[in-house]
Write a protein that holds these residues in place. Structure first.
Motif, mmCIF file in Angstrom:
data_model
loop_
_atom_site.group_PDB
_atom_site.id
_atom_site.type_symbol
_atom_site.label_atom_id
_atom_site.label_comp_id
_atom_site.label_asym_id
_atom_site.label_seq_id
_atom_site.Cartn_x
_atom_site.Cartn_y
_atom_site.Cartn_z
ATOM 1 N N ALA A 1 6.815 -27.810 -10.855
ATOM 2 C CA ALA A 1 7.184 -27.660 -9.356
ATOM 3 C C ALA A 1 8.128 -26.788 -9.339
ATOM 4 O O ALA A 1 9.379 -26.859 -8.245
ATOM 5 C CB ALA A 1 7.732 -29.081 -9.008
ATOM 6 N N ALA A 2 8.442 -26.008 -10.326
ATOM 7 C CA ALA A 2 9.452 -24.686 -10.227
ATOM 8 C C ALA A 2 9.358 -24.020 -8.727
ATOM 9 O O ALA A 2 8.478 -23.738 -8.396
ATOM 10 C CB ALA A 2 9.515 -24.103 -11.188
ATOM 11 N N GLY A 3 10.628 -24.079 -7.984
ATOM 12 C CA GLY A 3 10.392 -23.363 -6.649
ATOM 13 C C GLY A 3 10.348 -24.146 -5.692
ATOM 14 O O GLY A 3 10.799 -23.434 -4.442
ATOM 15 N N PHE A 4 9.949 -25.218 -5.818
ATOM 16 C CA PHE A 4 9.872 -26.224 -4.595
ATOM 17 C C PHE A 4 11.023 -27.068 -4.147
ATOM 18 O O PHE A 4 11.865 -27.404 -5.187
ATOM 19 C CB PHE A 4 8.746 -27.340 -4.909
ATOM 20 C CG PHE A 4 7.467 -26.528 -4.539
ATOM 21 C CD1 PHE A 4 6.612 -26.295 -3.538
ATOM 22 C CD2 PHE A 4 6.607 -26.071 -5.827
ATOM 23 C CE1 PHE A 4 5.275 -25.677 -3.336
ATOM 24 C CE2 PHE A 4 5.523 -25.566 -5.917
ATOM 25 C CZ PHE A 4 4.859 -25.417 -4.633
ATOM 26 N N GLY A 5 11.134 -27.361 -3.053
ATOM 27 C CA GLY A 5 12.491 -27.813 -2.831
ATOM 28 C C GLY A 5 12.630 -29.323 -3.011
ATOM 29 O O GLY A 5 11.618 -30.100 -3.132
ATOM 30 N N LEU B 1 0.102 -31.072 -9.982
ATOM 31 C CA LEU B 1 1.026 -30.229 -10.768
ATOM 32 C C LEU B 1 -0.053 -29.903 -12.035
ATOM 33 O O LEU B 1 -0.309 -31.100 -12.653
ATOM 34 C CB LEU B 1 2.272 -30.904 -11.124
ATOM 35 C CG LEU B 1 3.309 -31.391 -10.054
ATOM 36 C CD1 LEU B 1 4.448 -32.049 -10.710
ATOM 37 C CD2 LEU B 1 3.700 -30.193 -9.320
ATOM 38 N N GLY B 2 -0.219 -28.811 -12.333
ATOM 39 C CA GLY B 2 -1.163 -28.316 -13.442
ATOM 40 C C GLY B 2 -2.582 -28.640 -13.017
ATOM 41 O O GLY B 2 -3.424 -29.349 -13.393
ATOM 42 N N THR B 3 -2.846 -27.810 -11.659
ATOM 43 C CA THR B 3 -4.219 -28.122 -11.026
ATOM 44 C C THR B 3 -5.281 -27.910 -11.533
ATOM 45 O O THR B 3 -6.414 -28.405 -11.445
ATOM 46 C CB THR B 3 -4.121 -27.614 -9.615
ATOM 47 O OG1 THR B 3 -5.045 -28.253 -8.696
ATOM 48 C CG2 THR B 3 -4.113 -26.271 -9.516
ATOM 49 N N GLY B 4 -5.409 -26.915 -12.495
ATOM 50 C CA GLY B 4 -6.632 -26.412 -13.078
ATOM 51 C C GLY B 4 -7.855 -26.128 -12.172
ATOM 52 O O GLY B 4 -7.499 -25.297 -11.366
ATOM 53 N N SER B 5 -8.868 -27.003 -12.189
ATOM 54 C CA SER B 5 -9.953 -26.340 -11.195
ATOM 55 C C SER B 5 -9.601 -26.918 -9.879
ATOM 56 O O SER B 5 -10.402 -26.546 -8.735
ATOM 57 C CB SER B 5 -11.250 -27.069 -11.598
ATOM 58 O OG SER B 5 -11.092 -28.589 -11.303
#
Length: 294
Positions: free
Chosen positions: A177-181, A123-127
């Motif tokens: 994680a918006a949109g993930f089940g 979450l917030g993966t950047g590179s």
């Protein structure tokens, strides 16, 4: 006898210039810049130290040194950075990965056997650093990285392709994680922004002037991202799954409490190699469990 610089004299001279300005790790920085400017390798400097450096190569090196002396990080000058066992492209749109974050990789690798299939999210993966380092070590795993920055996601996708991991890594633009089940992932990792807003002006110039503020600013107390993340991670993690988040060295008790309040049991604070609190997790602690290498 020629006065033309050699690999050895150019390296020493670059080190001297960096030392004079109190730049951290002058020998390593000088070597990396010399390698990039001349196309030589670390081995070349050791085995062929008197190889001549051309005027063009010296001019390139001088340009690199000038930028480094203005406190631009080597990773920004060269557009790439080593992390774990991989080399990543980095741009001004992504945080330059740091060795401290490797403590998070240690935890995740302990949680899953080398041949184990599992599904991870960063979450917030950047590179893409964390996710791609994990997938490199765990060839049966698949993962997804999320970020709200389209520019960061473009860098992560390029890094995945360069490492031959684009078949196992997907990158999506969304907030955390918006949109993930619910109950979708075996492993959730994140290195969220955790610097208190008022502390950002006092950071080293290499960080303050060259890392995206979006990746640094954790709100007034530095903890806002964890307040958002703890319930979301609880929601998307499968029963028995593992989470691991990076924290600032002085945030262990507060972040641990936030994850316990979200419903997690057996939450612990894991230290990095510098003996500072660095990761909050419900997974194994590398200090008490040997790491399983692939």
């Amino acid at each position: 006898m020629s006065d033309a610089p050699t690999l050895l004299t150019a390296w020493k001279s670059a080190q001297t210039a960096l030392k004079a300005q109190k730049i951290d790790s002058p020998a390593i920085d000088a070597r990396l810049l010399l390698e990039a400017a001349t196309g030589c390798t670390r081995l070349d400097i050791l085995t062929d130290p008197y190889r001549a450096v051309t005027a063009d190569q010296q001019a390139t090196l001088d340009g690199y040194l000038e930028r480094r002396l203005r406190r631009e990080p080597v990773s920004r000058i060269l557009g790439r950075k080593g992390f774990w066992k991989i080399i990543l492209n980095v741009t001004p749109d992504v945080l330059s990965p740091r060795p401290d974050t490797e403590a998070l990789i240690d935890v995740a690798l302990l949680a899953f056997e080398p041949g184990q299939h599992f599904h991870a999210i960063d979450l917030g993966t950047g590179s893409g650093a964390i996710l791609l380092a994990l997938l490199t070590e765990r060839p049966a795993a698949h993962g997804v990285g999320t970020d709200i920055s389209s520019e960061a996601l473009a860098v992560a996708r390029e890094n995945a392709a360069n490492l031959g991991l684009d078949g196992r890594a997907a990158f999506l633009r969304t907030e955390w994680a918006a949109g993930f089940g619910d109950r979708s992932f075996d492993l959730v990792v994140s290195n969220p922004p955790y610097i208190p807003s008022d502390d950002i002006p006092g950071l080293d110039p290499e960080v303050r002037d060259h890392d995206p503020v979006l990746a640094l600013d954790g709100g007034p107390d530095g903890l806002q991202a964890y307040r958002d993340l703890a319930p979301e991670i609880m929601r998307i993690l499968k029963p028995g799954g593992v989470f691991a988040v990076e924290i600032g060295w002085d945030q262990g008790p507060q972040v641990k409490a936030l994850f316990e309040a979200a419903g997690f049991a057996d939450v612990k604070v894991v230290k990095d190699l510098g003996d500072r609190d660095r990761v909050v997790t419900n997974g194994p602690d590398p200090r008490t469990t040997p790491i399983r290498q692939g």
